[in-house]
Design a protein around this motif. Sequence first.
Motif, PDB file in Angstrom:
ATOM      1  N   ARG A 423       0.819  -1.215   0.000  1.00  0.00           N
ATOM      2  CA  ARG A 423       0.000   0.000   0.000  1.00  0.00           C
ATOM      3  C   ARG A 423       0.854   1.267   0.000  1.00  0.00           C
ATOM      4  NH1 ARG A 423      -2.442  -3.136   4.247  1.00  0.00           N
ATOM      5  NH2 ARG A 423      -4.215  -4.337   3.432  1.00  0.00           N
ATOM      6  N   THR A 424       2.124   1.153   0.356  1.00  0.00           N
ATOM      7  CA  THR A 424       3.011   2.325   0.396  1.00  0.00           C
ATOM      8  C   THR A 424       3.823   2.507  -0.879  1.00  0.00           C
ATOM      9  OG1 THR A 424       4.900   1.118   1.361  1.00  0.00           O
ATOM     10  CG2 THR A 424       3.233   1.971   2.889  1.00  0.00           C
ATOM     11  N   SER A 443      -5.250  -4.063  -1.553  1.00  0.00           N
ATOM     12  CA  SER A 443      -4.592  -2.758  -1.690  1.00  0.00           C
ATOM     13  C   SER A 443      -5.378  -1.795  -2.559  1.00  0.00           C
ATOM     14  CB  SER A 443      -3.186  -2.934  -2.278  1.00  0.00           C
ATOM     15  OG  SER A 443      -3.261  -3.327  -3.636  1.00  0.00           O
TER      16      SER A 443
END
Length: 530
Positions: A423-424, A443
Amino acid sequence: MATPADSLPLGTRRFHPVTAPRQGTRSTSSGGWFACALLVLMSLVLYRLGSHHGMTVWPDSTRYMGISPVPYDAPVYHWMLVLPHALGVPLLTAAAAWAVVTLSANVVLIFALIRRAAGDWRLAVLGTALIALAPQFVSLHAAVISEPPFITFVLLTLWFTLDYFEGGRRRDLLIASLMLGMATLTRFTAPPLGLAIVLVILMDPRPSFARRIADSALLAIPGAALFFAWVAISTLTVGHSIGRELRFYGNMGPDQWWANLETTAAWILPDAVPLAIRVALLLGVLGFAGWQFARQLAAWRSTRLDITCELRIAFSLMLGLFFVGYLAFVWLSTALEANLQFVGRYGFPAYVVLAMLVTTQASGLDMRPGRARTAGLILTAFALLLLASHGLRTGVRTEQVFREGNGFLSVEWQASPTMAAVRTLPAGAALYSNGADVVALLSDRSAQIVPMERLLRTNRPDPRNPPEAQIARIRAQANAGLPVYLIVLDRIDWRFYLASEDRLKRELALVPAGEFTDGRIYRVASTASR
């Protein structure tokens, strides 16, 4: 206005009015519907407990949701999800709403069909409970999967076909044909039901031969037209439809067939019971069903125009023929498609049909002292044993799923550190993974599957898209300056047809970007940087 069947000329009349249910069944019908309502309520409670952490999402679920790089096949369940989504309804919310609808409809329809054919609400309650409390029934209706709506359309097809057998109205047969077409567009395993209905129509000696042929065509043509219209439109617009070649790629060996036998035997009792006992009990049930089927077929063939139609016989014959045809169709699919096994969800519709069949057949037993009474008592005892087994297994499984969840929305997956890292990753990056479907689900980012060395359905390389070309495209994206990441998820250990992590390390410039307890993330560097 529809013409009553009795007002038709003798040569075209199908049936006399159906005999009223046995004495006492109407006076207690309210008790039957009350019991049915309790079964619906119990099923909804089990669904709610089983979806405490979210509905079960399997790899095939993501295909229907439209978030997997692998396209769906049968389209109806996909439409049921994406059309509400186009109006702003989240996919999982739409799936949950449809789960409640199909679960309630299936329990009510199973009860209504058995009660209508058997004429005994007590048997209808027992037969419905044997299905609704089965662990497979509970788990399937808590999953984002196409079997529940498929069962709904099958049951609706049977209902309107019984209307036709009862009143002789071709309008009912037309509706049944359209329901059959919808069932086929939900799962491609519905055609054996149409064949079963046609055979029952053709074996009925009461109407003229011309009438039987015309009615068989009416049952077959509208539903088939609906199906093949979709095939043509889908092929022209998106380039695929049924998604399978008509070639024998099946590769099941003795081990897989043995596993199929164990899967089928699990309909009866849990794995803790020796397989020989489970198979013997299953064969006993099938033997009873076959014995009754032969007797009912003889009765159906000997019926004259002036004999009241027995819905029980018509219903039982349709179910018996569909049971055999469905299993044959599924097993044929395992011969056409590589790496396909007779897993529980593929076979469970056959269990639903078998339970309805045997329950309905039991209503015709002569309970006076004799062999039929003995068979009835044995069946009753076995049904109670099976009901207790289903209740125990469903209770244990529901408690486990309530604690841990199931599928890609389980507690373990939602707490995945690898997914938290995904997700980053930079927005706009190209993501590749051996679990592209779960990456997209958790995600909310699109991902592509890593290069495939073989196609799952053929177990052979794709001549139009070899793995070398797939790897070259990933390399070209990285060389063009696009951020490209490879996500390896350790829990995805069944996709043997994908290129291995070691091969991708050899053929791509992979730079470690994170290592976690359940996976790894690599950045694909350009060839120059390598």
